[in-house]
Design a protein around this motif. Sequence first.
Motif, short mmCIF file in Angstrom:
data_model
loop_
_atom_site.label_atom_id
_atom_site.label_comp_id
_atom_site.label_asym_id
_atom_site.label_seq_id
_atom_site.Cartn_x
_atom_site.Cartn_y
_atom_site.Cartn_z
N GLN A 1 0.81 -1.22 0.00
CA GLN A 1 0.00 0.00 0.00
C GLN A 1 0.84 1.27 0.00
O GLN A 1 0.32 2.36 -0.27
N LEU A 2 2.13 1.18 0.30
CA LEU A 2 2.94 2.38 0.51
C LEU A 2 3.12 3.21 -0.76
O LEU A 2 3.03 4.45 -0.69
N PRO A 3 3.40 2.61 -1.93
CA PRO A 3 3.50 3.46 -3.13
C PRO A 3 2.22 4.24 -3.40
O PRO A 3 2.28 5.40 -3.84
N ALA A 4 1.06 3.63 -3.13
CA ALA A 4 -0.21 4.34 -3.36
C ALA A 4 -0.37 5.52 -2.40
O ALA A 4 -1.00 6.52 -2.74
N VAL A 5 0.19 5.40 -1.19
CA VAL A 5 0.16 6.52 -0.24
C VAL A 5 0.90 7.72 -0.81
O VAL A 5 0.42 8.86 -0.76
N ILE A 6 2.07 7.47 -1.37
CA ILE A 6 2.85 8.57 -1.95
C ILE A 6 2.15 9.11 -3.19
O ILE A 6 2.04 10.34 -3.38
N GLU A 7 1.65 8.23 -4.02
CA GLU A 7 0.95 8.67 -5.23
C GLU A 7 -0.27 9.51 -4.88
O GLU A 7 -0.57 10.52 -5.54
N GLY A 8 -0.99 9.11 -3.82
CA GLY A 8 -2.16 9.88 -3.41
C GLY A 8 -1.79 11.26 -2.90
O GLY A 8 -2.49 12.25 -3.15
N THR A 9 -0.66 11.35 -2.19
CA THR A 9 -0.19 12.65 -1.70
C THR A 9 0.15 13.56 -2.87
O THR A 9 -0.22 14.75 -2.89
N VAL A 10 0.85 13.03 -3.86
CA VAL A 10 1.22 13.82 -5.03
C VAL A 10 -0.03 14.26 -5.80
O VAL A 10 -0.12 15.40 -6.28
N THR A 11 -1.01 13.38 -5.90
CA THR A 11 -2.25 13.73 -6.58
C THR A 11 -2.98 14.87 -5.88
O THR A 11 -3.49 15.80 -6.52
N HIS A 12 -3.01 14.82 -4.54
CA HIS A 12 -3.72 15.85 -3.77
C HIS A 12 -3.03 17.21 -3.87
O HIS A 12 -3.67 18.24 -4.10
N PHE A 13 -1.71 17.25 -3.69
CA PHE A 13 -1.02 18.53 -3.51
C PHE A 13 0.17 18.74 -4.43
O PHE A 13 0.88 19.74 -4.31
N GLY A 14 0.45 17.81 -5.34
CA GLY A 14 1.46 18.04 -6.35
C GLY A 14 2.87 17.62 -6.01
O GLY A 14 3.78 17.76 -6.83
N GLY A 15 3.08 17.10 -4.81
CA GLY A 15 4.44 16.67 -4.45
C GLY A 15 4.51 16.26 -3.00
O GLY A 15 3.50 16.22 -2.29
N VAL A 16 5.73 15.94 -2.56
CA VAL A 16 6.00 15.62 -1.16
C VAL A 16 7.31 16.30 -0.79
O VAL A 16 8.35 16.00 -1.37
N ASP A 17 7.26 17.22 0.17
CA ASP A 17 8.46 17.92 0.63
C ASP A 17 8.94 17.43 1.98
O ASP A 17 10.13 17.50 2.29
N ILE A 18 8.00 16.96 2.80
CA ILE A 18 8.31 16.58 4.18
C ILE A 18 7.61 15.26 4.47
O ILE A 18 6.42 15.10 4.19
N LEU A 19 8.35 14.32 5.02
CA LEU A 19 7.78 13.04 5.41
C LEU A 19 8.02 12.83 6.89
O LEU A 19 9.17 12.84 7.35
N VAL A 20 6.94 12.65 7.65
CA VAL A 20 7.04 12.40 9.08
C VAL A 20 6.55 10.98 9.37
O VAL A 20 5.36 10.68 9.21
N ASN A 21 7.47 10.13 9.80
CA ASN A 21 7.13 8.77 10.19
C ASN A 21 6.81 8.76 11.68
O ASN A 21 7.70 8.65 12.53
N ASN A 22 5.52 8.89 11.97
CA ASN A 22 5.07 9.02 13.35
C ASN A 22 4.34 7.78 13.86
O ASN A 22 4.39 7.48 15.06
#
Length: 251
Positions: free
Chosen positions: A62-83
Motif C-alpha cells: 500500500q505504501l506506493p499508493a500513499v505517496i501517489e495519493g499525496t502527489v495527486t492531492h497537492f502536487g508533491g511531497v516535501d516533508i515526510l514524518v514517520n510518526n
Amino acid sequence: MLLENKTALVTGGGRGIGRGITEQFLAEGANVVVVQRRNLDEELANHPRVAHISADLGDLKQLPAVIEGTVTHFGGVDILVNNSGVMWERSIADITPDEWDQMANVNMRAPVFLIQAALPHLQQHGGSIINIGSIEGMAANPEHVLYVTSKAGIHGMTRALAVDLGELGVRCNAIAPGWISSELSEQYIDSLSPDGSARDDLNRLHPVGRVGTPADIGGAAVYLASQRASFVTGQVLVVDGGRTARLPMPV
C-alpha cells in the motif's frame, strides 16, 4: 510562515503526537496529508489544506499508493514524518515471534519503505524526513524490550539515511519525545492516585516542571522541516523537558 507552499505527509497525524505535528505544520502554512486507518475528526476533515489517506502501513504493497495519493492531492511531497507506531509491554520470557514481527513491521519496516517510495519526490526540492523515535531508544522502562529495540533502530536508521541521502539534498532527523500528555496517559496517571500525588511526582521528574504536549513535538518538527534546519541532519533531537538529563537523587 516557515512551511508555506510545502506539502507534508504525516503518518498517524490525526491524534496524539501526530496531531500536534499536523496542527503546527498547518499553522506554518503547509499542506498536510494525514495517513491513518481511522477517519479524521470534523475539524481536520474540513480543513482546506488537509487530505486523508486511509492505509495499513504494515502492508508494504500500500505504501506506493500513499505517496501517489499525496502527489495527486497537492502536487508533491516535501516533508515526510514517520510518526505511526505501536507499543505494548512484554517480558522477554513471553514475547512471541508474531509480536516481534508486528512491532518491527510497523515501527521500523514501514518507515524504511515509505521513505523509499517517497524519495523520488523528496529529492526534487531538498526534502526533509523526520522520524519519531523515543527517549526509550536510549533508555528503557521495564518489559519494553520490543519497543526499545524498535526505537533504537529508528535512531540508527535516521543517522544512516542522513549519510546516504545528503548528496541528494535530503535531510533526515529524528525526534525522541519524552512523556507526552495524551488521553490514555492522563487516564493512567489519574488511576494511580486520586489525590493527584502521582501527577505531582511525574512533573517533578522534569526540570521544566511539567510533562510535554503534542504541540511541543510539533514545534520541534516544524524546525527540522524548515530551512532554519538546513544544516541539520543525522540528529536525534530529544524533547523531554530535561528528564533524561537529570540524575536521580537517593530517596
